[in-house]
Scaffold this motif. Structure first.
Motif, PDB file in Angstrom:
ATOM      1  N   TRP A  69       6.646  -2.584  12.139  1.00 34.47           N
ATOM      2  CA  TRP A  69       7.632  -1.659  12.718  1.00 34.47           C
ATOM      3  C   TRP A  69       8.923  -1.697  11.908  1.00 34.47           C
ATOM      4  O   TRP A  69       9.525  -0.655  11.648  1.00 34.47           O
ATOM      5  CB  TRP A  69       7.907  -1.991  14.182  1.00 34.47           C
ATOM      6  N   CYS A  70       9.325  -2.889  11.477  1.00 31.06           N
ATOM      7  CA  CYS A  70      10.540  -3.000  10.649  1.00 31.06           C
ATOM      8  C   CYS A  70      10.331  -2.319   9.302  1.00 31.06           C
ATOM      9  O   CYS A  70      11.229  -1.641   8.803  1.00 31.06           O
ATOM     10  CB  CYS A  70      10.910  -4.465  10.445  1.00 31.06           C
ATOM     11  N   GLY A  71       9.147  -2.476   8.717  1.00 25.55           N
ATOM     12  CA  GLY A  71       8.842  -1.814   7.444  1.00 25.55           C
ATOM     13  C   GLY A  71       8.861  -0.313   7.587  1.00 25.55           C
ATOM     14  O   GLY A  71       9.322   0.404   6.689  1.00 25.55           O
ATOM     15  N   ASN A  72       8.382   0.175   8.706  1.00 24.12           N
ATOM     16  CA  ASN A  72       8.379   1.598   8.994  1.00 24.12           C
ATOM     17  C   ASN A  72       9.810   2.141   9.017  1.00 24.12           C
ATOM     18  O   ASN A  72      10.113   3.163   8.395  1.00 24.12           O
ATOM     19  CB  ASN A  72       7.689   1.816  10.348  1.00 24.12           C
ATOM     20  N   ILE A  73      10.680   1.456   9.705  1.00 26.54           N
ATOM     21  CA  ILE A  73      12.089   1.866   9.798  1.00 26.54           C
ATOM     22  C   ILE A  73      12.766   1.760   8.434  1.00 26.54           C
ATOM     23  O   ILE A  73      13.503   2.654   8.023  1.00 26.54           O
ATOM     24  CB  ILE A  73      12.818   1.015  10.857  1.00 26.54           C
ATOM     25  N   GLU A  74      12.486   0.677   7.720  1.00 24.75           N
ATOM     26  CA  GLU A  74      13.080   0.459   6.394  1.00 24.75           C
ATOM     27  C   GLU A  74      12.727   1.589   5.430  1.00 24.75           C
ATOM     28  O   GLU A  74      13.589   2.110   4.719  1.00 24.75           O
ATOM     29  CB  GLU A  74      12.592  -0.886   5.847  1.00 24.75           C
ATOM     30  N   LEU A  75      11.462   1.991   5.411  1.00 25.28           N
ATOM     31  CA  LEU A  75      11.040   3.080   4.519  1.00 25.28           C
ATOM     32  C   LEU A  75      11.653   4.410   4.939  1.00 25.28           C
ATOM     33  O   LEU A  75      12.011   5.221   4.098  1.00 25.28           O
ATOM     34  CB  LEU A  75       9.522   3.180   4.483  1.00 25.28           C
ATOM     35  N   GLY A  76      11.755   4.624   6.243  1.00 29.11           N
ATOM     36  CA  GLY A  76      12.380   5.851   6.727  1.00 29.11           C
ATOM     37  C   GLY A  76      13.803   5.981   6.234  1.00 29.11           C
ATOM     38  O   GLY A  76      14.247   7.057   5.813  1.00 29.11           O
ATOM     39  N   LEU A  77      14.522   4.880   6.251  1.00 32.71           N
ATOM     40  CA  LEU A  77      15.916   4.894   5.806  1.00 32.71           C
ATOM     41  C   LEU A  77      16.040   4.947   4.286  1.00 32.71           C
ATOM     42  O   LEU A  77      16.906   5.628   3.755  1.00 32.71           O
ATOM     43  CB  LEU A  77      16.653   3.678   6.362  1.00 32.71           C
ATOM     44  N   LYS A  78      15.150   4.219   3.585  1.00 31.23           N
ATOM     45  CA  LYS A  78      15.215   4.198   2.118  1.00 31.23           C
ATOM     46  C   LYS A  78      15.083   5.607   1.539  1.00 31.23           C
ATOM     47  O   LYS A  78      15.759   5.960   0.586  1.00 31.23           O
ATOM     48  CB  LYS A  78      14.115   3.302   1.546  1.00 31.23           C
ATOM     49  N   TYR A  79      14.214   6.390   2.114  1.00 31.30           N
ATOM     50  CA  TYR A  79      13.955   7.744   1.610  1.00 31.30           C
ATOM     51  C   TYR A  79      14.551   8.809   2.528  1.00 31.30           C
ATOM     52  O   TYR A  79      14.066   9.942   2.562  1.00 31.30           O
ATOM     53  CB  TYR A  79      12.446   7.960   1.479  1.00 31.30           C
ATOM     54  N   PHE A  80      15.590   8.472   3.233  1.00 32.36           N
ATOM     55  CA  PHE A  80      16.139   9.301   4.304  1.00 32.36           C
ATOM     56  C   PHE A  80      16.262  10.776   3.931  1.00 32.36           C
ATOM     57  O   PHE A  80      15.829  11.648   4.666  1.00 32.36           O
ATOM     58  CB  PHE A  80      17.498   8.759   4.758  1.00 32.36           C
ATOM     59  N   LEU A  81      16.826  11.093   2.809  1.00 28.35           N
ATOM     60  CA  LEU A  81      17.045  12.491   2.433  1.00 28.35           C
ATOM     61  C   LEU A  81      15.856  13.120   1.703  1.00 28.35           C
ATOM     62  O   LEU A  81      15.903  14.290   1.321  1.00 28.35           O
ATOM     63  CB  LEU A  81      18.302  12.616   1.579  1.00 28.35           C
ATOM     64  N   LYS A  82      14.794  12.376   1.511  1.00 34.23           N
ATOM     65  CA  LYS A  82      13.627  12.867   0.769  1.00 34.23           C
ATOM     66  C   LYS A  82      12.511  13.397   1.666  1.00 34.23           C
ATOM     67  O   LYS A  82      11.585  14.043   1.193  1.00 34.23           O
ATOM     68  CB  LYS A  82      13.054  11.766  -0.125  1.00 34.23           C
ATOM     69  N   TRP A  83      12.579  13.122   2.980  1.00 38.62           N
ATOM     70  CA  TRP A  83      11.518  13.571   3.884  1.00 38.62           C
ATOM     71  C   TRP A  83      11.566  15.082   4.032  1.00 38.62           C
ATOM     72  O   TRP A  83      12.566  15.644   4.429  1.00 38.62           O
ATOM     73  CB  TRP A  83      11.646  12.911   5.252  1.00 38.62           C
ATOM     74  N   HIS A  84      10.467  15.746   3.689  1.00 36.46           N
ATOM     75  CA  HIS A  84      10.375  17.198   3.806  1.00 36.46           C
ATOM     76  C   HIS A  84       9.503  17.575   4.999  1.00 36.46           C
ATOM     77  O   HIS A  84       9.915  18.337   5.853  1.00 36.46           O
ATOM     78  CB  HIS A  84       9.823  17.791   2.505  1.00 36.46           C
ATOM     79  N   LYS A  85       8.284  17.051   5.014  1.00 35.30           N
ATOM     80  CA  LYS A  85       7.363  17.297   6.121  1.00 35.30           C
ATOM     81  C   LYS A  85       6.679  15.983   6.489  1.00 35.30           C
ATOM     82  O   LYS A  85       6.283  15.221   5.605  1.00 35.30           O
ATOM     83  CB  LYS A  85       6.285  18.310   5.733  1.00 35.30           C
ATOM     84  N   LEU A  86       6.531  15.769   7.790  1.00 37.92           N
ATOM     85  CA  LEU A  86       5.885  14.561   8.297  1.00 37.92           C
ATOM     86  C   LEU A  86       4.940  14.966   9.415  1.00 37.92           C
ATOM     87  O   LEU A  86       5.353  15.633  10.368  1.00 37.92           O
ATOM     88  CB  LEU A  86       6.940  13.580   8.811  1.00 37.92           C
ATOM     89  N   ALA A  87       3.678  14.580   9.286  1.00 38.34           N
ATOM     90  CA  ALA A  87       2.687  14.826  10.336  1.00 38.34           C
ATOM     91  C   ALA A  87       2.116  13.486  10.778  1.00 38.34           C
ATOM     92  O   ALA A  87       1.724  12.667   9.939  1.00 38.34           O
ATOM     93  CB  ALA A  87       1.566  15.730   9.827  1.00 38.34           C
ATOM     94  N   ALA A 115       0.810  -1.218   0.000  1.00 35.06           N
ATOM     95  CA  ALA A 115       0.000   0.000   0.000  1.00 35.06           C
ATOM     96  C   ALA A 115       0.841   1.265   0.000  1.00 35.06           C
ATOM     97  O   ALA A 115       0.522   2.230  -0.682  1.00 35.06           O
ATOM     98  CB  ALA A 115      -0.938  -0.002   1.213  1.00 35.06           C
ATOM     99  N   LEU A 116       1.926   1.270   0.772  1.00 33.12           N
ATOM    100  CA  LEU A 116       2.679   2.515   0.964  1.00 33.12           C
ATOM    101  C   LEU A 116       3.879   2.660   0.037  1.00 33.12           C
ATOM    102  O   LEU A 116       4.100   3.736  -0.520  1.00 33.12           O
ATOM    103  CB  LEU A 116       3.123   2.625   2.425  1.00 33.12           C
ATOM    104  N   LEU A 117       4.662   1.631  -0.136  1.00 27.14           N
ATOM    105  CA  LEU A 117       5.895   1.729  -0.928  1.00 27.14           C
ATOM    106  C   LEU A 117       5.669   2.274  -2.338  1.00 27.14           C
ATOM    107  O   LEU A 117       6.362   3.203  -2.750  1.00 27.14           O
ATOM    108  CB  LEU A 117       6.621   0.385  -0.958  1.00 27.14           C
ATOM    109  N   LEU A 130       4.972   5.996  -2.079  1.00 33.35           N
ATOM    110  CA  LEU A 130       6.170   6.770  -1.742  1.00 33.35           C
ATOM    111  C   LEU A 130       7.078   6.916  -2.960  1.00 33.35           C
ATOM    112  O   LEU A 130       7.609   7.995  -3.211  1.00 33.35           O
ATOM    113  CB  LEU A 130       6.926   6.113  -0.590  1.00 33.35           C
ATOM    114  N   ASP A 131       7.262   5.823  -3.696  1.00 31.62           N
ATOM    115  CA  ASP A 131       8.073   5.885  -4.914  1.00 31.62           C
ATOM    116  C   ASP A 131       7.523   6.936  -5.868  1.00 31.62           C
ATOM    117  O   ASP A 131       8.266   7.753  -6.418  1.00 31.62           O
ATOM    118  CB  ASP A 131       8.110   4.524  -5.622  1.00 31.62           C
ATOM    119  N   ASN A 132       6.204   6.935  -6.057  1.00 32.87           N
ATOM    120  CA  ASN A 132       5.567   7.899  -6.948  1.00 32.87           C
ATOM    121  C   ASN A 132       5.712   9.323  -6.420  1.00 32.87           C
ATOM    122  O   ASN A 132       5.963  10.254  -7.185  1.00 32.87           O
ATOM    123  CB  ASN A 132       4.093   7.550  -7.131  1.00 32.87           C
TER     124      ASN A 132
END
Length: 121
Positions: A62-80, A29-31, A34-36
């Motif tokens: 929880w592991c998927g959450n951490i994995e996605l956070g790291l995969k897109y590490f420099l792409k996070w602009h705003k998170l609510a 659902a999420l990956l 996020l790619d798009n």
């Protein structure tokens, strides 16, 4: 389950977590979303509405959450993160120390304010 909040502006990705959330939810659902988001905007403005208990997140989620956070590490602009669950609220506050970009947490009754903040350019 993660449900796409498809009514948000195109530069914002939103997910609504209800019931049981698994690693499969993150991958299916999420990956792709996020790619798009990264392809379309170059960065991620993400709102996560959590209306489920912390016990409903599997270890894989929880592991998927951490994995996605790291995969897109420099792409996070705003998170609510929008939730009334105390345990999830405390865990999600760690994002502001781990991920680059801006982070804000909101209670469920302030979902409108969270959407307004995340949608601001």
């Amino acid at each position: 389950m993660l449900e796409h909040m498809n009514y948000l502006p195109p530069h914002v990705l939103g997910m609504h977590a209800v019931g049981k959330v698994t690693n499969i939810d993150y991958k299916k659902a999420l990956l792709p979303l996020l790619d798009n988001q990264v392809k379309q905007n170059g960065r991620i403005n993400f709102i996560l509405v959590l209306e489920t208990k912390i016990q409903n997140f599997t270890a894989g989620a929880w592991c998927g959450n951490i994995e996605l956070g790291l995969k897109y590490f420099l792409k996070w602009h705003k998170l609510a993160i929008v939730t009334d669950e105390k345990g999830l609220k405390e865990f999600s506050h760690l994002f502001k120390y781990i991920l680059p970009g801006k982070y804000k947490g909101y209670p469920l009754d302030e979902l409108g304010e969270a959407v307004k903040w995340i949608a601001e350019k």
